[in-house]
Structure formats: C-alpha cells, structure tokens
Write a protein that holds these residues in place. Structure first.
Motif, short mmCIF file in Angstrom:
data_model
loop_
_atom_site.label_atom_id
_atom_site.label_comp_id
_atom_site.label_asym_id
_atom_site.label_seq_id
_atom_site.Cartn_x
_atom_site.Cartn_y
_atom_site.Cartn_z
N VAL A 1 93.90 19.27 56.36
CA VAL A 1 94.50 20.27 55.93
C VAL A 1 94.30 20.13 54.48
O VAL A 1 94.84 20.12 53.26
N LYS A 2 93.63 21.19 53.86
CA LYS A 2 93.56 21.58 52.57
C LYS A 2 93.22 23.26 52.03
O LYS A 2 93.70 24.26 52.61
N LYS A 3 94.17 23.18 51.69
CA LYS A 3 95.14 25.03 50.87
C LYS A 3 94.75 24.93 49.28
O LYS A 3 95.13 23.58 48.53
N ASN A 4 94.64 25.85 48.72
CA ASN A 4 94.08 26.30 46.96
C ASN A 4 94.10 27.39 46.67
O ASN A 4 94.69 28.60 47.70
N SER A 5 94.89 27.69 45.37
CA SER A 5 95.24 28.96 44.62
C SER A 5 94.46 28.87 43.22
O SER A 5 94.77 28.02 42.87
N ILE A 6 94.43 29.81 43.05
CA ILE A 6 94.32 30.23 41.43
C ILE A 6 94.42 30.62 40.61
O ILE A 6 95.35 31.98 40.90
N TYR A 7 95.22 30.04 39.96
CA TYR A 7 96.13 30.96 38.92
C TYR A 7 95.48 31.06 37.30
O TYR A 7 94.79 30.80 37.12
N ASN A 8 96.47 31.68 36.70
CA ASN A 8 96.11 32.10 35.04
C ASN A 8 96.65 30.75 33.90
O ASN A 8 98.12 30.87 34.67
N ASN A 9 96.09 30.67 33.47
CA ASN A 9 97.40 29.51 32.22
C ASN A 9 98.21 30.59 31.39
O ASN A 9 97.94 31.95 31.66
N ASP A 10 98.75 30.38 30.79
CA ASP A 10 100.21 30.81 30.25
C ASP A 10 100.29 29.18 29.06
O ASP A 10 99.92 28.49 28.64
N SER A 11 101.00 30.70 27.95
CA SER A 11 100.79 29.93 26.55
C SER A 11 101.33 29.44 26.55
O SER A 11 102.35 28.25 26.10
N ASP A 12 102.92 29.89 27.88
CA ASP A 12 103.57 28.81 27.66
C ASP A 12 104.26 27.65 28.39
O ASP A 12 104.25 28.27 29.52
N GLN A 13 104.32 26.36 27.94
CA GLN A 13 104.20 25.38 29.23
C GLN A 13 105.43 25.39 29.77
O GLN A 13 105.30 25.58 31.60
N ASP B 1 89.51 26.06 25.62
CA ASP B 1 90.77 26.74 26.25
C ASP B 1 91.21 26.79 27.90
O ASP B 1 90.30 27.75 27.37
N PRO B 2 91.16 26.01 28.52
CA PRO B 2 91.55 26.73 29.41
C PRO B 2 92.16 28.03 30.37
O PRO B 2 93.22 28.44 29.05
N LEU B 3 91.25 29.10 30.49
CA LEU B 3 91.87 30.43 31.02
C LEU B 3 92.29 30.49 32.45
O LEU B 3 93.47 31.23 32.94
N LYS B 4 92.09 29.64 33.45
CA LYS B 4 92.05 29.85 34.72
C LYS B 4 92.16 28.23 35.32
O LYS B 4 90.98 27.58 35.25
N PHE B 5 92.72 27.89 35.67
CA PHE B 5 93.84 27.01 36.68
C PHE B 5 93.25 26.94 38.53
O PHE B 5 93.95 27.85 39.05
N GLU B 6 92.68 25.65 38.99
CA GLU B 6 92.85 26.07 40.51
C GLU B 6 93.67 24.77 41.15
O GLU B 6 93.53 23.55 40.33
N MET B 7 94.55 24.87 41.45
CA MET B 7 95.02 24.03 42.67
C MET B 7 95.35 23.39 44.24
O MET B 7 95.43 25.21 44.66
N ILE B 8 95.17 22.34 44.69
CA ILE B 8 94.59 22.08 45.65
C ILE B 8 96.10 21.38 46.27
O ILE B 8 95.48 20.34 45.86
N ALA B 9 95.88 21.66 47.47
CA ALA B 9 96.82 20.60 47.93
C ALA B 9 96.30 19.93 49.41
O ALA B 9 95.70 21.07 50.23
N TYR B 10 96.07 18.40 49.45
CA TYR B 10 95.32 18.46 50.84
C TYR B 10 96.60 17.42 51.46
O TYR B 10 97.16 16.48 51.24
N VAL B 11 96.53 17.26 52.66
CA VAL B 11 97.08 16.66 53.63
C VAL B 11 96.06 16.76 54.92
O VAL B 11 95.78 17.52 55.63
N GLU B 12 96.61 15.21 55.03
CA GLU B 12 96.00 14.63 55.73
C GLU B 12 97.30 13.68 56.97
O GLU B 12 97.78 12.92 56.54
N TYR B 13 97.05 14.75 58.57
CA TYR B 13 98.33 13.71 59.31
C TYR B 13 97.71 13.80 60.44
O TYR B 13 96.85 13.61 61.16
N LYS B 14 98.69 12.66 61.24
CA LYS B 14 98.38 12.08 61.69
C LYS B 14 99.77 11.80 63.04
O LYS B 14 100.57 11.46 63.03
N LEU B 15 99.40 12.85 64.35
CA LEU B 15 100.80 12.62 65.20
C LEU B 15 100.57 11.56 66.48
O LEU B 15 99.55 11.61 67.28
#
Length: 158
Positions: free
Chosen positions: A114-126, A88-102
């Motif tokens: 641009v790439k930003k990420n965050s690591i967080y713990n699993n929760d038993s409550d969905q 069962d998963p204990l920790k997750f990593e969420m990665i947000a990718y954005v490519e922009y052109k001006l």
C-alpha cells in the motif's frame, strides 16, 4: 406565534442533535477472527498507528475464532516537489509505503503493498513544519491501517 415557532425549532434541533450517535467503525464489531501476532519492521511512527488500530480487533478471549498473524514492513520518504528561484523548497511530498503479509497456520493469505502520499507546503518555522509532517504521517498511517483491516474483513467474509 413567533415564540412558538422558535421554541419548536429549538426543540427539534435539540432532539436531532442528541439522537445522533458516534461510534468507531472497527471497535464495536464482533469479528470471526483475531490478530494473534503482529510483527512490525521499519518506520516507528507508521507502525505505532497501525498497531494501535489492529489492537482494536486483537484477542478478546474467544477460542473459536480464526487466528491470523501479520507482518508489516513500513517506510516513508519525503521528496522536494518544487523549489523557489533561490533553490529553497516550496512544496514537499510525503510518501508512506507499507507491505503486509497475513498468514493463518503458516499459510500466506494476503500479501499486499500500500502506498499513500500527501503534498504539503514548506513552512519557514521549522517547528510548525515538523508538527505538520507528524499530522500528515499519522493521517496517512490511519488510512493505510483502515485498508489493511478492510482487506482482512473482506477475506474473512468470503
């Protein structure tokens, strides 16, 4: 004597607290540019946050400002970082990718990823896990939008 000191302390504390003022970083400034057209592709939640931030510097009716167009492509990934002995998963990593052109008058000025990420713990409550993921995604998106706006400001200042 003690009453005078406590009254003076309260007085200076009240003056100190009321003299502090909060104002958003990007909303009160007058910029020499405006975002004329925003094209959003990809992850809806990320795009909504970025679009709302960009609307703060959108058209205010001035005619002598540079008009930029921006195209944003976004996506997110959620990866399992660690599992327990049952698999069962204990920790997750969420990665947000954005490519922009001006662009300005059809000329590409900025093209970045641009790439930003965050690591967080699993929760038993969905439900709690989903709420945490929404907050994390919003924070990552706001950070990315600040990077985008800062790069436009730096481009305009040069």
């Amino acid at each position: 004597m003690n009453k005078i000191v406590s009254k003076l302390t309260i007085f200076f504390l009240l003056i100190g607290l009321t003299s502090c003022s909060y104002s958003p970083i990007f909303s009160d400034r007058n910029y020499n540019f405006e975002i004329d057209n925003i094209i959003l592709i990809g992850e809806k939640e990320i795009n909504n946050v970025i679009e709302n931030k960009l609307k703060l510097i959108r058209n205010d009716g001035s005619t002598n400002k540079k008009k930029y167009n921006i195209e944003i492509i976004s996506k997110k990934n959620i990866n399992t970082i660690s599992k327990d002995s049952k698999g069962d998963p204990l920790k997750f990593e969420m990665i947000a990718y954005v490519e922009y052109k001006l662009t300005h008058n059809g000329i590409s000025l900025i093209k970045k990823k641009v790439k930003k990420n965050s690591i967080y713990n699993n929760d038993s409550d969905q439900f709690e896990l989903e709420q945490s993921e929404k907050i994390i995604l919003k924070n990552l998106s706001e950070s990315i939008s600040d990077i985008i706006i800062s790069s436009i400001i730096n481009l305009d200042d040069n």
